[in-house]
Design a protein around this motif. Structure first.
Motif, PDB file in Angstrom:
ATOM      1  N   LYS A  74     -12.722   7.056  -1.733  1.00  0.00           N
ATOM      2  CA  LYS A  74     -11.689   6.066  -1.210  1.00  0.00           C
ATOM      3  C   LYS A  74     -11.902   5.416   0.175  1.00  0.00           C
ATOM      4  O   LYS A  74     -12.550   6.286   0.993  1.00  0.00           O
ATOM      5  CB  LYS A  74     -10.313   6.670  -1.197  1.00  0.00           C
ATOM      6  N   LYS A  81      -9.338  -1.933   1.255  1.00  0.00           N
ATOM      7  CA  LYS A  81      -9.283  -0.801   0.580  1.00  0.00           C
ATOM      8  C   LYS A  81      -9.804  -1.036  -0.966  1.00  0.00           C
ATOM      9  O   LYS A  81      -9.936  -2.088  -1.626  1.00  0.00           O
ATOM     10  CB  LYS A  81      -7.863  -0.295   0.271  1.00  0.00           C
ATOM     11  N   GLU A  89     -11.783   2.060  -4.096  1.00  0.00           N
ATOM     12  CA  GLU A  89     -11.739   3.428  -4.494  1.00  0.00           C
ATOM     13  C   GLU A  89     -12.928   3.533  -5.958  1.00  0.00           C
ATOM     14  O   GLU A  89     -13.033   2.590  -6.644  1.00  0.00           O
ATOM     15  CB  GLU A  89     -10.420   3.824  -5.117  1.00  0.00           C
ATOM     16  N   SER A 109     -14.316   6.284  -8.583  1.00  0.00           N
ATOM     17  CA  SER A 109     -13.754   7.727  -9.336  1.00  0.00           C
ATOM     18  C   SER A 109     -14.800   7.859 -10.589  1.00  0.00           C
ATOM     19  O   SER A 109     -14.993   6.969 -11.307  1.00  0.00           O
ATOM     20  CB  SER A 109     -12.432   7.769  -9.840  1.00  0.00           C
ATOM     21  N   THR A 135     -13.233  10.228   1.716  1.00  0.00           N
ATOM     22  CA  THR A 135     -12.702   9.323   2.347  1.00  0.00           C
ATOM     23  C   THR A 135     -13.644   8.584   3.519  1.00  0.00           C
ATOM     24  O   THR A 135     -14.012   9.310   4.287  1.00  0.00           O
ATOM     25  CB  THR A 135     -11.270   9.464   3.040  1.00  0.00           C
TER      26      THR A 135
END
Length: 365
Positions: free
Chosen positions: A27, A60, A62, A64, A116
């Motif tokens: 993230k 931001k 992300e 995964s 992060t």
């Protein structure tokens, strides 16, 4: 009556299927990141393309991943396209280094769990990286793969002991396995086998773990054993490295792009001119990736002895067989494929040392 057995079976299946959550989540929250997308890429292969992208919303993003195998860690980078259309890495600072160093790294190790990345592109401090055990080990030991292994045997054994202790403490650390991309050329066969034994099964099955195992398997059993491989000449004719009819074989590993290798050639010409070809066989072996570069260098240098090249299909194995971590490298080998002398690198004094050695060897054999 059979229900309890089914329940036990279901419990065992559940236990093993949930043994380890190896999901990787990255993230980011980067102030000043105006790009619409960021791109995830494993560092190796170096010319490879990004393997995933993530949309950026107010700085931001992300990523995964759910890897198929239990062990998953990799050296990766995350980049973006700036306002000028230039691809830029999101560089991370190392909190375990002195602040005065201001070191920033374009690459980092991503492993299972949450990593992060926070920071501010409008400042020059670099992003801050926080993650699981793989990430933390990397940050705390970032210089590990770049330790200069000593030529002094006592000092080198001390370094080997330190590396072995690190493996014992962190047998599944990706960054330790990766370090052997450099270390493997400096330790003997038994030491490498000992190091490898200490890694976890997950580390052994990783990309660099498998490469280390292959390197060990391809090494000669003893340091004086010389593999009599078959490489090709400029006409693609297969030729053996060692001529068993000669008292001595001088094998030189080099490349067209290697400055010290080219500097060594005048000395080699004088050496080859001094000795009877009935007693000594001379052969240079190129590690050039492109045959045309090798052919051009041969034409420029006009070397009057046997010239061979290692094909790219043979190169990885040859690296292990002849310990080709660096070139130039010269082996003097007898007719039984035993190394009687090895010289690493180029030095002005090598010429006289080689001449003296060959003269003494021929007088005694």
């Amino acid at each position: 009556m059979k229900k309890p057995y089914y329940l036990v079976l279901l419990m065992l299946i559940s236990l093993f299927s949930c043994k380890r959550d190896n999901r990787v989540i990255i993230k980011g929250d980067i102030k000043g990141l105006k790009s619409k997308w960021v791109y995830y890429k494993p560092v190796y292969p170096q010319m490879g393309k990004s393997t995933d992208s993530a949309k950026v919303t107010d700085g931001k993003f992300e990523f995964s991943f759910q890897p198929d195998t239990a062990f998953f860690a990799n050296l990766v980078s995350i980049s973006y396209v700036d306002e000028k259309g230039i691809r830029q890495p999101i560089a991370v600072a190392n909190p375990y280094e002195p602040a005065k160093n201001h070191s920033r790294y374009a690459d980092f190790v991503a492993g299972p769990g949450l990593t992060t990345i926070t920071g501010d592109l409008t400042t020059n401090t670099g992003a801050t990286l926080k993650g699981g055990p793989q990430t933390e080990f990397y940050l705390r030991n970032i210089t590990l793969p770049f330790i200069r292994i000593s030529k002094d045997s006592i000092r080198r054994n001390e370094q080997a002991a330190r590396i072995k202790k690190i493996i014992e403490q962190s047998p599944d650390a990706y960054w330790v396995v990766y370090a052997f991309s450099n270390f493997k050329y400096y330790f003997n066969h038994e030491q490498l086998k000992d190091f490898y034994t200490g890694f976890s099964d997950e580390s052994k099955s990783s990309y660099y773990g498998r490469r280390l195992k292959q390197f060990i398997d391809d090494q000669p059993a003893t340091k004086n054993q010389f593999a009599n491989s078959v490489f090709v000449d400029k006409d693609t004719k297969p030729v053996k490295l060692v001529d068993s009819t000669k008292k001595l074989n001088m094998v030189i590993f080099w490349a067209s792009w290697c400055g010290p290798c080219r500097s060594e050639i005048p000395s080699l010409k004088r050496i080859t001119a001094q000795f009877n070809k009935d007693d000594v066989r001379f052969v240079s072996v190129s590690v050039d990736a492109k045959k045309e570069d090798w052919l051009l260098a041969m034409k420029q240098e006009d070397m009057a002895w046997q010239q061979l090249i290692i094909s790219q299909q043979q190169f990885a194995k040859a690296q292990a067989q002849y310990n080709l971590g660096a070139i130039p490298k010269v082996y003097l080998v007898n007719n039984k494929s035993i190394v009687v002398k090895k010289i690493d690198g180029f030095d002005d004094g090598n010429e006289e040392r080689v001449k003296t050695f060959i003269t003494d060897y021929l007088s005694k054999n």
